[in-house]
Design a protein around this motif. Structure first.
Motif, PDB file in Angstrom:
ATOM      1  N   GLU A 240      -2.012  -3.454  12.187  1.00 35.53           N
ATOM      2  CA  GLU A 240      -2.556  -2.543  13.193  1.00 35.53           C
ATOM      3  C   GLU A 240      -1.494  -1.543  13.641  1.00 35.53           C
ATOM      4  N   GLU A 241      -0.286  -2.020  13.896  1.00 35.59           N
ATOM      5  CA  GLU A 241       0.801  -1.137  14.319  1.00 35.59           C
ATOM      6  C   GLU A 241       1.185  -0.174  13.204  1.00 35.59           C
ATOM      7  N   LEU A 242       1.210  -0.644  11.957  1.00 38.15           N
ATOM      8  CA  LEU A 242       1.535   0.223  10.825  1.00 38.15           C
ATOM      9  C   LEU A 242       0.474   1.303  10.658  1.00 38.15           C
ATOM     10  N   TYR A 243      -0.792   0.919  10.765  1.00 32.33           N
ATOM     11  CA  TYR A 243      -1.880   1.886  10.633  1.00 32.33           C
ATOM     12  C   TYR A 243      -1.812   2.927  11.747  1.00 32.33           C
ATOM     13  N   LEU A 244      -1.491   2.488  12.965  1.00 28.77           N
ATOM     14  CA  LEU A 244      -1.363   3.417  14.084  1.00 28.77           C
ATOM     15  C   LEU A 244      -0.220   4.392  13.856  1.00 28.77           C
ATOM     16  N   ALA A 245       0.906   3.896  13.338  1.00 29.42           N
ATOM     17  CA  ALA A 245       2.042   4.780  13.069  1.00 29.42           C
ATOM     18  C   ALA A 245       1.714   5.805  11.989  1.00 29.42           C
ATOM     19  N   VAL A 246       0.977   5.381  10.967  1.00 29.74           N
ATOM     20  CA  VAL A 246       0.590   6.314   9.901  1.00 29.74           C
ATOM     21  C   VAL A 246      -0.349   7.381  10.448  1.00 29.74           C
ATOM     22  N   ARG A 247      -1.326   6.996  11.240  1.00 33.95           N
ATOM     23  CA  ARG A 247      -2.298   7.955  11.768  1.00 33.95           C
ATOM     24  C   ARG A 247      -1.652   8.944  12.729  1.00 33.95           C
ATOM     25  N   GLN A 248      -0.655   8.507  13.480  1.00 34.28           N
ATOM     26  CA  GLN A 248       0.000   9.377  14.449  1.00 34.28           C
ATOM     27  C   GLN A 248       1.229  10.090  13.878  1.00 34.28           C
ATOM     28  N   PHE A 249       1.468   9.921  12.586  1.00 34.55           N
ATOM     29  CA  PHE A 249       2.582  10.568  11.894  1.00 34.55           C
ATOM     30  C   PHE A 249       3.929  10.227  12.551  1.00 34.55           C
ATOM     31  N   GLU A 250       4.058   8.977  12.971  1.00 34.71           N
ATOM     32  CA  GLU A 250       5.337   8.487  13.488  1.00 34.71           C
ATOM     33  C   GLU A 250       6.155   7.993  12.291  1.00 34.71           C
ATOM     34  N   TYR A 251       6.793   8.948  11.615  1.00 36.07           N
ATOM     35  CA  TYR A 251       7.384   8.672  10.316  1.00 36.07           C
ATOM     36  C   TYR A 251       8.445   7.578  10.363  1.00 36.07           C
ATOM     37  N   GLN A 252       9.338   7.643  11.319  1.00 42.81           N
ATOM     38  CA  GLN A 252      10.417   6.658  11.351  1.00 42.81           C
ATOM     39  C   GLN A 252       9.896   5.273  11.743  1.00 42.81           C
ATOM     40  N   ASP A 253       8.828   5.226  12.525  1.00 39.99           N
ATOM     41  CA  ASP A 253       8.218   3.933  12.821  1.00 39.99           C
ATOM     42  C   ASP A 253       7.644   3.302  11.555  1.00 39.99           C
ATOM     43  N   ILE A 254       7.106   4.146  10.679  1.00 45.81           N
ATOM     44  CA  ILE A 254       6.562   3.639   9.412  1.00 45.81           C
ATOM     45  C   ILE A 254       7.658   2.945   8.608  1.00 45.81           C
ATOM     46  N   SER A 255       8.802   3.615   8.449  1.00 44.72           N
ATOM     47  CA  SER A 255       9.885   3.023   7.653  1.00 44.72           C
ATOM     48  C   SER A 255      10.435   1.772   8.329  1.00 44.72           C
ATOM     49  N   ALA A 256      10.519   1.762   9.664  1.00 43.90           N
ATOM     50  CA  ALA A 256      11.038   0.582  10.361  1.00 43.90           C
ATOM     51  C   ALA A 256      10.133  -0.623  10.140  1.00 43.90           C
ATOM     52  N   ILE A 257       8.831  -0.412  10.260  1.00 39.13           N
ATOM     53  CA  ILE A 257       7.892  -1.517  10.068  1.00 39.13           C
ATOM     54  C   ILE A 257       7.912  -1.992   8.621  1.00 39.13           C
TER      55      ILE A 257
END
Length: 285
Positions: A240-257
């Motif tokens: 859920e958190e990964l999908y939210l980061a992808v949808r909101q274009f939180e790029y660095q959160d994507i790599s961290a997760i």
């Protein structure tokens, strides 16, 4: 051998060699036609590939954190700002995968004996195999969608989805392991008056147990990755958190997760390898 006989043998050899070459040529042509047909249906385009590779790299580059040597500690802390929450969600993901693997593996083990062609009557084998095929044919995400609709959002739906798919996949693998065992111990248990379940328990399972454990541990590793994306459909976990980061274009959160998921899967792989070696001993090699 006369010269005529030698010429006859040589003629047959040349004819056989010619037929073999024709068969290879036809097989190569069929393979090339299949590849070209698949590429056409799949809309494979070299131009789009060349144009898209830089864009894909640009997306990956955006996910990389900005870490300088002089401020590495601060930069990593900023990159991993949600570490505690993400670790908690990873714990939920691991529990989903673990419970789903245990439940699905238990069902798979029970169904694998009547699914083995050498251990059960033909009609029973066909019926159980069709059930297992249905379980593993439906994708895990689709199963999660069904269970989310039936039982609501949360990890319970993810556990059920993983368990059903795991039962279908492991049931087939376990049955194949059972089919490869020697039937002598089974006949010995039967001659001693043992029932069919007793024959499976004491005649088959001790022989197939190494393969059963290996496949079970491998499936747990796979299910951790499966559980990581089930959050996309509301089944809980880090997905859920990964999908939210992808949808909101939180790029660095994507790599961290993704890094946390990668480290978790790596640790599980190493742990499963040690556990397999400890349980199976020399046979694990």
């Amino acid at each position: 051998m006369t010269a005529g006989a030698v010429l006859a043998v040589e003629g047959r050899w040349r004819a056989a060699r010619t037929r073999q070459r024709w068969r290879l040529a036809l097989a190569a042509a069929a393979f090339a036609a299949a590849v070209l047909g698949s590429a056409w249906i799949g809309e494979v385009s070299v131009t789009r590939l060349v144009r898209g590779v830089p864009l894909a790299w640009d997306y990956i580059y955006r996910t990389l954190p900005d870490i300088a040597w002089s401020t590495a500690g601060t930069d990593i802390a900023y990159w991993m700002w949600g570490f505690r929450d993400w670790v908690a969600l990873l714990g939920d993901t691991l529990l989903m995968a673990y419970v789903g693997t245990v439940l699905g593996g238990g069902v798979a083990l029970l169904l694998s004996f009547p699914a083995a062609a050498t251990l059960a009557p033909g009609p029973v084998v066909q019926l159980v195999r069709r059930v297992l095929e249905f379980m593993r044919t439906v994708p895990t995400l689709v199963l999660a969608l069904v269970f989310v609709y039936a039982f609501g959002l949360g990890a319970f739906a993810g556990v059920l989805a993983i368990a059903v798919h795991t039962a279908g996949a492991l049931g087939k693998l376990f049955a194949e392991e059972h089919e490869n065992v020697a039937l002598g111990p089974v006949e010995g248990v039967r001659a001693a008056g043992g029932s069919w379940p007793a024959q499976m328990r004491y005649g088959v399972l001790p022989q197939s147990l190494p393969g059963v454990l290996s496949y079970g541990l491998l499936r747990f590793e796979i299910n951790v990755r499966e559980a990581s994306v089930l959050g996309i459909v509301g089944a809980g976990g880090i997905g859920e958190e990964l999908y939210l980061a992808v949808r909101q274009f939180e790029y660095q959160d994507i790599s961290a997760i993704l890094v946390l998921i990668l480290l978790t899967v790596t640790a599980i792989d190493l742990l499963c390898g040690r556990l397999r070696a400890r349980v199976l001993g020399a046979r694990a090699a």
